[in-house]
Every structure is written in structure tokens, then in C-alpha cells.
Design an enzyme around this catalytic site. Structure first.
Site, mmCIF file in Angstrom:
data_model
loop_
_atom_site.group_PDB
_atom_site.id
_atom_site.type_symbol
_atom_site.label_atom_id
_atom_site.label_comp_id
_atom_site.label_asym_id
_atom_site.label_seq_id
_atom_site.Cartn_x
_atom_site.Cartn_y
_atom_site.Cartn_z
ATOM 1 N N SER A 159 0.809 -1.218 0.000
ATOM 2 C CA SER A 159 0.000 0.000 0.000
ATOM 3 C C SER A 159 0.840 1.265 0.000
ATOM 4 O O SER A 159 0.460 2.274 -0.605
ATOM 5 C CB SER A 159 -0.946 0.009 1.204
ATOM 6 O OG SER A 159 -1.812 -1.103 1.172
ATOM 7 N N HIS A 198 0.490 4.115 4.447
ATOM 8 C CA HIS A 198 -0.219 4.798 3.362
ATOM 9 C C HIS A 198 0.272 6.233 3.191
ATOM 10 O O HIS A 198 0.631 6.659 2.087
ATOM 11 C CB HIS A 198 -1.719 4.797 3.651
ATOM 12 C CG HIS A 198 -2.357 3.453 3.466
ATOM 13 N ND1 HIS A 198 -3.723 3.282 3.414
ATOM 14 C CD2 HIS A 198 -1.815 2.223 3.317
ATOM 15 C CE1 HIS A 198 -3.991 2.002 3.246
ATOM 16 N NE2 HIS A 198 -2.848 1.341 3.199
#
Length: 288
Positions: A186, A232
Site C-alpha cells: 500500500s 499509506h
């Protein structure tokens, strides 16, 4: 006593051409550039007619190779994207076979990195939530498949690979500083989101759709439990920064500026890990 006149030469005999590279081969084809006679083995297809080997070679020296929009060789097929997809799928296969062993050795674990296990900063970016959970790898690989090829064509394969790996590293460094452990591509994917926004703005495209994409995913990062917000946001920040250096580098010194940007980001990330202890900046009340 009179001398005998020489035998007449058959008409056209003196004009029979022979290949300049193969003197024993008769030919009636000439190079379109230098007009030397060439046999079939020495012919090279040209826009009009044929050219000899030397003229083709000389022409290739003066032809500027095609390049990607932001430098590097032009990309016919997004090979780096396919390799990254394959590596992630293979790593997930290893998790299916040996989940505990693979995660124990290769997941992002801040205190393991602090003890010298540096490989976790990168290997964790190729691992995902182990079975029976499949949504993690499915979402990340779908995103890589959807936006990876376009970015690779715009940036060139080498710059795209650097962007992906630095974004992955940025996500892991954020986990090191603000969290404890995580797995997943991610960070790299969010770095590609940031890169897509920068590229769209640089080329004058409408970037509102990309902003919506980033906004929705950032919200999901904090709404859905069990997601590493550190990975993230770290990947998003690093991917955006690296692409700014790639996309806005001046044409005259493009390669040098792009290389310098990548090296500077890498050095900064390494220094953060070497200079600070794990979890140096915990944020109260926020988990991920």
C-alpha cells in the site's frame, strides 16, 4: 603487315555492376543513399528502396532514440509493472505455504529494523495480510495493474521502478517512526497515487479525479480498522515528492536533477532510520 583490330566488346558488358562487398556477385540494385551496387545480402529496407549496411548504420547514429515524456527510454511494454505484480503474487504464495515463517522473517517490524534487520523495510512491501484474507492483495494488485502501466510509460521504466521502491521504503520508514509493524504494497501504491496527480498536473490534465481517488482512499485509511495509516501516508508523501523532482526537472539537466532527487530522498529516509529509535513519534489515540 596490318594489325588485327581488337574484338568488339559486347554492348553493356562493361556496365555490369558487382556488389561492393561481394565482388563476385552481379547485381543491378544500388543503395538509395550512396548509389553503390548491393546484392540481396547487403540490402536493407528503407523508406524508399534499399540501402547498404554502412548507410543504415550511419543513419542510425544520427537518429535520436525515442524517449518517455520525462526522460529515459520509451516504454513499449510495461515490464516493470508485470515484474512487480509477479513478485507480489509469488510472495503471497509463499505466505500461503508458510504464513508464520514468512511474516516472522520479512514483515515490517520496527524493533527488528532497529536491531539490524534492514531488509524488512523493503520485503514487507511485497507481503500482504495472510489467508484467509484476500482483499488486501487483490486491491493493491488491481491498483498497480490500473495505474502502473501508464506511469511507467510516462516516466520510463527505470524512473518508475525507483519511484515504486522509494514509495515502498517511505511507507516502511513512516511505520518505523510512528508505528510498530505492517505488511503490504500500500505504501508503494499510494506513492503511485501521488505520482499520478503530479503527472496529471504537469501535463495539463484535469487532476480532480485523481484528487477524489486519493481523498477517498485516505478517508478509508482511517475509517477501516486494521489499516496502517503510517504506511499509506508515508508512501503518498514520498511518491509525490519524488515525482515532483522527476516531472519538473529542467530539460537541460533533467537526468542529473532526477537522479539527485532520488538520491536525496533515499539518503533522508536512511538517516531517519539510523538517527531515530523506533516509534520515536507516536500519535496518541491513532492506530494503524
Amino acid at each position: 603487315m596490318t594489325s588485327q583490330p581488337p574484338s568488339p566488346t559486347p554492348p553493356g558488358a562493361e556496365a555490369i555492376p558487382y556488389c561492393y562487398r561481394h565482388p563476385d556477385r552481379e547485381t543491378h540494385v544500388r543503395c538509395q543513399r550512396c548509389e553503390r551496387p548491393i546484392c540481396p545480402d547487403c540490402m536493407r529496407e528503407a523508406a524508399v528502396g534499399h540501402q547498404c549496411v554502412e548507410c543504415v548504420r550511419e543513419g542510425n547514429r544520427t537518429v535520436r532514440p525515442a524517449t518517455a515524456v520525462f526522460g529515459g527510454a520509451a516504454v513499449a511494454a510495461p515490464r516493470v509493472t508485470w515484474v512487480l505484480l509477479a513478485l507480489n503474487v509469488l510472495a503471497y504464495g509463499a505466505e500461503v505455504l508458510m504464513p508464520d515463517e514468512v511474516l516472522r522473517r520479512f514483515e515490517m517490524w520496527s524493533y527488528g529494523v532497529y536491531q539490524g534487520e534492514w531488509w524488512r523495510l523493503i520485503t514487507s512491501a511485497f507481503l500482504h495480510a495472510p489467508p484467509p484474507s484476500f482483499w488486501h492483495i487483490v486491491f493493491n494488485m488491481w491498483a498497480l495493474y490500473a495505474i502502473g502501466p501508464e506511469l511507467e510509460r510516462r516516466l520510463g521504466s527505470a524512473r518508475y521502478a525507483v519511484l515504486y521502491l522509494l514509495s515502498a521504503l517511505g511507507g516502511s520508514v513512516a511505520v518505523y517512526l510512528f508505528g510498530t509493524e505492517a505488511v503490504g504494497a500500500s505504501g508503494a501504491i499510494y506513492g503511485l497515487f501521488g505520482a499520478l496527480f503530479v503527472v496529471a498536473r504537469r501535463l495539463g490534465y484535469d487532476a480532480r479525479g485523481v484528487l477524489w481517488l486519493i481523498g477517498i482512499n485516505v478517508v478509508l485509511t482511517f475509517v477501516v480498522p486494521g489499516i496502517s495509516w503510517q504506511g499509506h501516508l508515508g508512501g503518498l508523501a514520498v511518491g509525490t515528492l519524488v515525482t515532483l523532482g522527476f516531472a519538473y526537472a529542467p530539460a537541460r539537466n533533467r537526468a542529473a536533477v532526477q537522479f539527485g532527487t532520488a538520491v536525496a530522498v533515499l539518503v533522508a529516509l536512511v538517516l531517519l532510520v539510523t538517527a531515530l529509535p523506533p516509534g520515536a513519534y507516536p500519535i496518541p489515540g491513532v492506530t494503524g
